[in-house]
Design an enzyme around this catalytic site. Sequence first.
Site, PDB file in Angstrom:
ATOM      1  N   ASP A  75     -77.430  10.303  68.959  1.00 30.12           N
ATOM      2  CA  ASP A  75     -76.374  11.123  68.358  1.00 30.12           C
ATOM      3  C   ASP A  75     -75.089  10.775  69.106  1.00 30.12           C
ATOM      4  O   ASP A  75     -74.828  11.302  70.177  1.00 30.12           O
ATOM      5  CB  ASP A  75     -76.700  12.611  68.506  1.00 30.12           C
ATOM      6  N   GLU A 119     -77.098   8.245  64.102  1.00 33.75           N
ATOM      7  CA  GLU A 119     -76.447   9.073  63.090  1.00 33.75           C
ATOM      8  C   GLU A 119     -75.136   8.421  62.667  1.00 33.75           C
ATOM      9  O   GLU A 119     -74.366   7.938  63.494  1.00 33.75           O
ATOM     10  CB  GLU A 119     -76.197  10.477  63.639  1.00 33.75           C
ATOM     11  N   ASP A 130     -77.029  18.249  71.542  1.00 31.35           N
ATOM     12  CA  ASP A 130     -76.869  16.799  71.391  1.00 31.35           C
ATOM     13  C   ASP A 130     -78.204  16.071  71.490  1.00 31.35           C
ATOM     14  O   ASP A 130     -78.477  15.150  70.716  1.00 31.35           O
ATOM     15  CB  ASP A 130     -75.876  16.266  72.428  1.00 31.35           C
TER      16      ASP A 130
END
Length: 174
Positions: free
Chosen positions: A9, A68, A140
């Site tokens: 991420d 992502e 996160d």
Amino acid sequence: MITRILGIDPGLRITGFGVLDKQGQQLSYVASGCIKTPDGELPERLKVILLSLGEVIALHQPQQVAVEKVFVNVNPQSTLLLGQARGAAICAAVSAHLPVAEYTALQVKQSVVGNGHAAKEQVQEMVKRLLNLSGTPSPDAADALACAICHAHGGMGLGGLATKGFRVKGGRLI
């Protein structure tokens, strides 16, 4: 056969990472955490992301990486900075000769929670449940693990259901 997946991420301040093993349909938690960059010049911060993810890759030896995708933010400058952090993360993976898959936040949330517009807390709770974790991962790290779970489930989850020819509306396949 076990496949080790690294989920990332990306973020300029905090980049989350999560590592899991997939054997058949079974997922097992390996590791997760956050890479925090110091305040300062952009090149130095990108270097921290690149080198730190390189260390994670060397330590955990993933075979696949899921990252992502950047969403378009209201602030174009923030979007650009996020894209550069994402680029550093992808470079760490391709430098290690690893294949990289990319997923939107909508795909990741749909895969893990069943709702493409789920709140961060819902993602954290579902990651905790799906991986049978004793504690709740940070937002996160949870997002990174969710990205890895999404990849393990073939992008949209749904247990390998063919999604070609469908589209997503309101977080659902139609």
